[in-house]
Write a protein that holds these residues in place. Structure first.
Motif, PDB file in Angstrom:
ATOM      1  N   ALA A 100       0.849  -1.198   0.000  1.00  0.00           N
ATOM      2  CA  ALA A 100       0.000   0.000   0.000  1.00  0.00           C
ATOM      3  C   ALA A 100       0.886   1.250   0.000  1.00  0.00           C
ATOM      4  O   ALA A 100       0.980   1.955   1.004  1.00  0.00           O
ATOM      5  CB  ALA A 100      -0.930  -0.008   1.211  1.00  0.00           C
ATOM      6  N   PRO A 101       1.560   1.534  -1.124  1.00  0.00           N
ATOM      7  CA  PRO A 101       2.527   2.650  -1.152  1.00  0.00           C
ATOM      8  C   PRO A 101       1.913   4.009  -0.836  1.00  0.00           C
ATOM      9  O   PRO A 101       2.622   4.903  -0.363  1.00  0.00           O
ATOM     10  CB  PRO A 101       3.066   2.599  -2.597  1.00  0.00           C
ATOM     11  N   ASP A 102       0.617   4.164  -1.030  1.00  0.00           N
ATOM     12  CA  ASP A 102      -0.028   5.441  -0.703  1.00  0.00           C
ATOM     13  C   ASP A 102       0.000   5.726   0.800  1.00  0.00           C
ATOM     14  O   ASP A 102      -0.157   6.876   1.214  1.00  0.00           O
ATOM     15  CB  ASP A 102      -1.481   5.439  -1.184  1.00  0.00           C
ATOM     16  N   LYS A 103       0.206   4.692   1.582  1.00  0.00           N
ATOM     17  CA  LYS A 103       0.228   4.854   3.035  1.00  0.00           C
ATOM     18  C   LYS A 103       1.649   4.822   3.597  1.00  0.00           C
ATOM     19  O   LYS A 103       1.848   4.767   4.809  1.00  0.00           O
ATOM     20  CB  LYS A 103      -0.621   3.764   3.698  1.00  0.00           C
ATOM     21  N   ALA A 104       2.645   4.862   2.714  1.00  0.00           N
ATOM     22  CA  ALA A 104       4.042   4.727   3.131  1.00  0.00           C
ATOM     23  C   ALA A 104       4.455   5.797   4.144  1.00  0.00           C
ATOM     24  O   ALA A 104       5.100   5.489   5.160  1.00  0.00           O
ATOM     25  CB  ALA A 104       4.958   4.778   1.909  1.00  0.00           C
ATOM     26  N   SER A 105       4.085   7.043   3.890  1.00  0.00           N
ATOM     27  CA  SER A 105       4.513   8.116   4.798  1.00  0.00           C
ATOM     28  C   SER A 105       3.911   7.946   6.185  1.00  0.00           C
ATOM     29  O   SER A 105       4.551   8.284   7.194  1.00  0.00           O
ATOM     30  CB  SER A 105       4.118   9.478   4.216  1.00  0.00           C
ATOM     31  N   GLU A 106       2.691   7.400   6.250  1.00  0.00           N
ATOM     32  CA  GLU A 106       2.049   7.176   7.545  1.00  0.00           C
ATOM     33  C   GLU A 106       2.720   6.031   8.300  1.00  0.00           C
ATOM     34  O   GLU A 106       2.705   5.999   9.533  1.00  0.00           O
ATOM     35  CB  GLU A 106       0.567   6.856   7.343  1.00  0.00           C
ATOM     36  N   LEU A 107       3.296   5.088   7.573  1.00  0.00           N
ATOM     37  CA  LEU A 107       3.890   3.913   8.197  1.00  0.00           C
ATOM     38  C   LEU A 107       5.339   4.123   8.607  1.00  0.00           C
ATOM     39  O   LEU A 107       5.868   3.361   9.426  1.00  0.00           O
ATOM     40  CB  LEU A 107       3.808   2.719   7.238  1.00  0.00           C
ATOM     41  N   GLU A 108       5.999   5.134   8.065  1.00  0.00           N
ATOM     42  CA  GLU A 108       7.425   5.335   8.323  1.00  0.00           C
ATOM     43  C   GLU A 108       7.767   5.445   9.809  1.00  0.00           C
ATOM     44  O   GLU A 108       8.703   4.800  10.279  1.00  0.00           O
ATOM     45  CB  GLU A 108       7.935   6.566   7.573  1.00  0.00           C
ATOM     46  N   PRO A 109       7.051   6.273  10.602  1.00  0.00           N
ATOM     47  CA  PRO A 109       7.396   6.364  12.023  1.00  0.00           C
ATOM     48  C   PRO A 109       7.252   5.024  12.745  1.00  0.00           C
ATOM     49  O   PRO A 109       8.061   4.693  13.619  1.00  0.00           O
ATOM     50  CB  PRO A 109       6.401   7.398  12.569  1.00  0.00           C
ATOM     51  N   LEU A 110       6.242   4.254  12.385  1.00  0.00           N
ATOM     52  CA  LEU A 110       6.018   2.948  12.998  1.00  0.00           C
ATOM     53  C   LEU A 110       7.142   1.989  12.632  1.00  0.00           C
ATOM     54  O   LEU A 110       7.641   1.240  13.486  1.00  0.00           O
ATOM     55  CB  LEU A 110       4.669   2.392  12.550  1.00  0.00           C
ATOM     56  N   ILE A 111       7.553   2.000  11.374  1.00  0.00           N
ATOM     57  CA  ILE A 111       8.666   1.151  10.945  1.00  0.00           C
ATOM     58  C   ILE A 111       9.931   1.504  11.719  1.00  0.00           C
ATOM     59  O   ILE A 111      10.687   0.625  12.145  1.00  0.00           O
ATOM     60  CB  ILE A 111       8.874   1.294   9.420  1.00  0.00           C
ATOM     61  N   SER A 112      10.151   2.788  11.913  1.00  0.00           N
ATOM     62  CA  SER A 112      11.319   3.232  12.683  1.00  0.00           C
ATOM     63  C   SER A 112      11.275   2.691  14.114  1.00  0.00           C
ATOM     64  O   SER A 112      12.294   2.226  14.649  1.00  0.00           O
ATOM     65  CB  SER A 112      11.384   4.759  12.700  1.00  0.00           C
ATOM     66  N   ASP A 113      10.104   2.726  14.725  1.00  0.00           N
ATOM     67  CA  ASP A 113       9.965   2.206  16.094  1.00  0.00           C
ATOM     68  C   ASP A 113      10.230   0.700  16.135  1.00  0.00           C
ATOM     69  O   ASP A 113      10.918   0.203  17.034  1.00  0.00           O
ATOM     70  CB  ASP A 113       8.564   2.495  16.630  1.00  0.00           C
ATOM     71  N   PHE A 114       9.681  -0.027  15.176  1.00  0.00           N
ATOM     72  CA  PHE A 114       9.891  -1.474  15.170  1.00  0.00           C
ATOM     73  C   PHE A 114      11.364  -1.812  14.956  1.00  0.00           C
ATOM     74  O   PHE A 114      11.880  -2.775  15.534  1.00  0.00           O
ATOM     75  CB  PHE A 114       9.033  -2.138  14.094  1.00  0.00           C
ATOM     76  N   LYS A 115      12.052  -1.045  14.126  1.00  0.00           N
ATOM     77  CA  LYS A 115      13.481  -1.278  13.917  1.00  0.00           C
ATOM     78  C   LYS A 115      14.251  -1.136  15.228  1.00  0.00           C
ATOM     79  O   LYS A 115      15.128  -1.953  15.538  1.00  0.00           O
ATOM     80  CB  LYS A 115      14.026  -0.304  12.879  1.00  0.00           C
ATOM     81  N   LYS A 116      13.908  -0.119  15.998  1.00  0.00           N
ATOM     82  CA  LYS A 116      14.574   0.081  17.290  1.00  0.00           C
ATOM     83  C   LYS A 116      14.282  -1.078  18.231  1.00  0.00           C
ATOM     84  O   LYS A 116      15.166  -1.551  18.948  1.00  0.00           O
ATOM     85  CB  LYS A 116      14.115   1.402  17.905  1.00  0.00           C
ATOM     86  N   LEU A 117      13.040  -1.554  18.229  1.00  0.00           N
ATOM     87  CA  LEU A 117      12.656  -2.660  19.107  1.00  0.00           C
ATOM     88  C   LEU A 117      13.340  -3.967  18.711  1.00  0.00           C
ATOM     89  O   LEU A 117      13.538  -4.846  19.547  1.00  0.00           O
ATOM     90  CB  LEU A 117      11.136  -2.843  19.065  1.00  0.00           C
ATOM     91  N   CYS A 118      13.697  -4.105  17.442  1.00  0.00           N
ATOM     92  CA  CYS A 118      14.325  -5.332  16.951  1.00  0.00           C
ATOM     93  C   CYS A 118      15.835  -5.363  17.175  1.00  0.00           C
ATOM     94  O   CYS A 118      16.452  -6.440  17.084  1.00  0.00           O
ATOM     95  CB  CYS A 118      14.050  -5.499  15.459  1.00  0.00           C
ATOM     96  N   THR A 119      16.426  -4.231  17.449  1.00  0.00           N
ATOM     97  CA  THR A 119      17.879  -4.136  17.515  1.00  0.00           C
ATOM     98  C   THR A 119      18.472  -5.115  18.531  1.00  0.00           C
ATOM     99  O   THR A 119      18.066  -5.143  19.699  1.00  0.00           O
ATOM    100  CB  THR A 119      18.314  -2.702  17.872  1.00  0.00           C
TER     101      THR A 119
END
Length: 384
Positions: A214-233
């Motif tokens: 759903a590329p139209d929602k990419a900008s809305e998902l970016e902050p969430l992806i960033s949070d998950f990346k931190k949680l996965c570290t």
């Protein structure tokens, strides 16, 4: 095109899913259509898609799409015994129909959720409703599969809205970041504050998958992806739990799909790492597995989760060329043994089968169908 597989098992899977559909009111005049349970239904959707291809019967594709509608209608809204009514998201009825996952989805447990002022009871909590993050991720996979099968973008949009709702499981209070394992139906408070072992990894894979679909929602998902990346570290995903290993194998497949599309992934969810962690758990489990242990001491859905993961990942060797999956071959006899054991009518008389009938039956059917059409469990478009 149908893969080689045990045709007898395919017919068994058909019967298991036909019976499940009747019991839960999806077909026939009996059954209880409100008998929805998010984990079971997620795998039922993918299994029906698999049956549609393996049997070349479009009725199962239609059944899968009907099930998606039923889940949203029942688990996207408050319980009938709740004083709150309508969509969990709080949207008006018509708008809620267009965005059924915007508030998340209930588990579907038999008891109401624990009240805010009610003391916690660890045993009772297993039977109480609410929202589980790892169930949400399973439904996201089902929706992304539906997007492929139905060719309709709305399923990907619903997946993106659902992972956004799942962002409320992330807690940033006290100067640290963590996730809750279980939350209230309206996602306003935690019910179980501990974090699921694989939740951050599944969250990141689902968020990345939703952004891809759903590329139209990419900008809305970016902050969430960033949070998950931190949680996965820095996390290790290896486990010796059968269901956990199976889920890790399925996530290896999803990560391989993402890596193929994006070219690179964060180190913590690279498919090579997930495969290595899966193989570690498989080796330990294979040494511990007691093939002759009676059914009353075993849980079918946990074991079939493992065999499903093996079937799906092994069955996609020709598509997942970037991974060396040769080592999985030595564990395929485990999947054979699990399916044979739980297909035995005598073992289906055990309380551990009958007391969890729907989830057991769907999990066994899913494993069997994956042996014929593994594409149904990864959202990778079949180009055969």
């Amino acid at each position: 095109m149908m893969q080689e597989g045990n045709s007898e098992n395919l017919e068994k899977a058909r019967k298991l899913m036909d019976d499940f559909a009747r019991r839960t009111g999806l077909t026939g005049s009996g059954g209880d259509a409100a008998q929805r349970y998010l984990w079971t239904d997620a795998f039922a959707v993918q299994t029906c898609f698999g049956l549609a291809h393996a049997l070349d019967e479009d009725s199962y594709r239609k059944l899968a799409l009907r099930l998606i509608g039923a889940v949203h209608e029942h688990l996207g809204k408050y319980r009938q015994d709740d004083i709150r009514k309508g969509w969990i998201s709080g949207l008006p009825e018509a708008e809620g129909q267009q965005h059924p996952t915007a508030g998340g989805l209930r588990i579907g447990k038999r008891l109401p959720e624990r009240e805010a002022d009610e003391p916690s009871n660890e045993q009772l909590e297993w039977e109480r409703d609410g929202q589980y993050f790892h169930y949400i991720t399973r439904w996201i996979n089902a929706l992304l599969q539906a997007r492929q099968e139905a060719g309709q973008q709305r399923y990907a949009d619903w997946a993106a809205e659902l992972i956004q709702a799942g962002g409320k499981f992330i807690d940033k209070s006290g100067g640290r970041m963590r996730m809750y394992w279980k939350m209230s139906i309206d996602l306003s408070r935690p019910l179980v504050p501990s974090m699921g072992a694989h939740d951050p990894m599944e969250g990141l894979i689902c968020a990345e998958s939703a952004r891809e679909a759903a590329p139209d929602k990419a900008s809305e998902l970016e902050p969430l992806i960033s949070d998950f990346k931190k949680l996965c570290t820095g996390r290790d995903w290896s486990t010796t739990d059968t269901l956990g290993i199976g889920g890790l194998l399925l996530n290896t497949l999803r990560a391989a799909e993402l890596a193929s599309a994006q070219g690179t992934l964060p180190e913590e969810i690279r498919p090579e790492k997930l495969l290595a962690d899966s193989l570690y758990g498989l080796k330990v489990y294979a040494r511990m597995h007691e093939a002759n242990r009676p059914a009353r001491q075993r849980l079918a859905f946990r074991e079939c989760g493992l065999s499903l993961g093996l079937r799906a990942l092994s069955g996609m060797k020709e598509q997942v060329t970037a991974l060396d999956l040769g080592e999985l071959d030595r564990f395929i006899p485990l999947a054979d043994a699990i399916e044979d054991f739980w297909s035995n009518p005598a073992n289906q008389q055990a309380p551990t089968w009958t007391e969890h009938l729907d989830i057991n039956a769907v999990s066994l059917a899913a494993s069997m169908v994956a042996g014929h059409y593994p594409h149904a469990f990864c959202a990778i478009r079949n180009t055969q």
